[in-house]
Design a protein around this motif. Structure first.
Motif, PDB file in Angstrom:
ATOM      1  N   LYS A  19       0.860  -1.118  -0.026  1.00  0.00           N
ATOM      2  CA  LYS A  19      -0.027   0.008  -0.092  1.00  0.00           C
ATOM      3  C   LYS A  19       1.022   1.384  -0.088  1.00  0.00           C
ATOM      4  N   TYR A  20       0.896   1.903  -1.135  1.00  0.00           N
ATOM      5  CA  TYR A  20       1.424   3.345  -1.282  1.00  0.00           C
ATOM      6  C   TYR A  20       0.779   4.456  -0.877  1.00  0.00           C
ATOM      7  N   LEU A  21       1.225   5.358   0.235  1.00  0.00           N
ATOM      8  CA  LEU A  21       0.611   6.467   0.784  1.00  0.00           C
ATOM      9  C   LEU A  21       1.443   7.629   1.277  1.00  0.00           C
ATOM     10  N   ASP A  22       0.898   8.656   1.446  1.00  0.00           N
ATOM     11  CA  ASP A  22       1.566   9.810   2.094  1.00  0.00           C
ATOM     12  C   ASP A  22       1.681   9.629   3.513  1.00  0.00           C
ATOM     13  N   LEU A  23       2.587  10.446   4.044  1.00  0.00           N
ATOM     14  CA  LEU A  23       2.920  10.526   5.467  1.00  0.00           C
ATOM     15  C   LEU A  23       1.605  10.783   6.040  1.00  0.00           C
ATOM     16  N   SER A  24       0.903  11.635   6.004  1.00  0.00           N
ATOM     17  CA  SER A  24      -0.300  12.190   6.864  1.00  0.00           C
ATOM     18  C   SER A  24      -1.435  10.910   6.769  1.00  0.00           C
ATOM     19  N   LYS A  25      -1.498  10.084   5.816  1.00  0.00           N
ATOM     20  CA  LYS A  25      -2.413   9.069   5.951  1.00  0.00           C
ATOM     21  C   LYS A  25      -1.823   7.811   6.774  1.00  0.00           C
ATOM     22  N   PHE A  26      -0.384   7.884   6.516  1.00  0.00           N
ATOM     23  CA  PHE A  26       0.347   6.902   7.306  1.00  0.00           C
ATOM     24  C   PHE A  26       0.229   7.093   8.961  1.00  0.00           C
ATOM     25  N   LEU A  27       0.337   8.423   9.065  1.00  0.00           N
ATOM     26  CA  LEU A  27       0.282   8.612  10.701  1.00  0.00           C
ATOM     27  C   LEU A  27      -0.984   8.276  11.216  1.00  0.00           C
ATOM     28  N   ASP A  28      -2.005   8.788  10.419  1.00  0.00           N
ATOM     29  CA  ASP A  28      -3.418   8.550  10.836  1.00  0.00           C
ATOM     30  C   ASP A  28      -3.510   7.039  11.085  1.00  0.00           C
TER      31      ASP A  28
END
Length: 232
Positions: A19-28
């Protein structure tokens, strides 16, 4: 709660997924211990959750005497939520480009078996995991004897996604989904390794390492294979 669906094709548990995602979504994800699932009709692909032309023609005939039959399928898209993962033994340059808006992105490496175990504790909504089939929507038939089938077929032009999906249907709960749904997951089961964007700066890598440390996570953090030194 993962539920095996007899009609859904499930790859081998050791199949590697990303799953590829931005840092904000990863932190969430890390802070909430919840995985976001998008409402099926909110994806960019307008055909998401719809039927191919041969199937639609058949449904229209059946709906002639029962208009509610077609209405159900139209509204059902608003009740189904999806989490998309990419099947691949290795990293994908294309996936980095498409799903991370900047060089400040991450990739979660997992397996189908891990996904099954990660959603197992979820008590409110049953989760189904299945591999997407890519077909010609003008010629090929999508069976409609199962309410999940429209969400496991996509047009052939999306074959590069090699998608596997976690799917949930909230219809029995009589609730409204806005953008989607968050489901409880076991983070340690969900994440095998974390890969940092191949074009990221050193400060960003240090930041990710520090964030995980402060949040008491000890995942393996890998340097992207696409960042290897050039050998001449």
């Amino acid at each position: 709660m993962f539920t095996h669906h007899p009609n859904i094709n499930l790859p081998h548990p050791d199949t590697v997924v990303w799953k590829y995602l931005d840092l904000s979504k990863f932190l969430d994800l890390l802070l909430s211990h919840k995985l976001f699932m998008s409402r099926s009709d909110k994806f960019e692909d307008q055909y998401e959750g719809t039927f191919s032309e041969p199937t639609f023609e058949e449904i229209k005939k059946l709906s002639a005497d029962n208009p509610e039959f077609l209405a159900y399928y139209k509204t059902h898209r608003e009740k189904v939520a999806v989490s998309s993962w990419h099947i691949n033994e290795y990293e994908s340059f294309a996936m980095w480009q498409i799903f991370t808006a900047s060089s400040e992105g991450l990739a979660i490496r997992s397996t189908v078996g891990r996904l099954q175990k990660a959603v197992a504790p979820e008590q409110h909504f049953p989760q189904y995991i299945g591999e997407v089939n890519y077909i010609d929507y003008k010629k090929e038939y999508i069976p409609f004897d199962d309410a999940f089938f429209p969400f496991l077929f996509k047009r052939k032009s999306f074959q590069y996604e090699r998608e596997i999906r976690i799917i949930t249907d909230v219809t029995p709960h009589d609730m409204t989904l806005n953008d989607g749904l968050k489901i409880a997951v076991d983070i340690h089961q969900l994440i095998d390794k974390i890969y940092i964007h191949p074009k990221s700066e050193n400060w960003y890598k240090r930041l990710v390492i520090e964030l995980l440390k402060r949040l008491d996570f000890d995942f393996d953090i890998e340097k992207s294979d696409l960042e290897s030194d050039i050998l001449i």
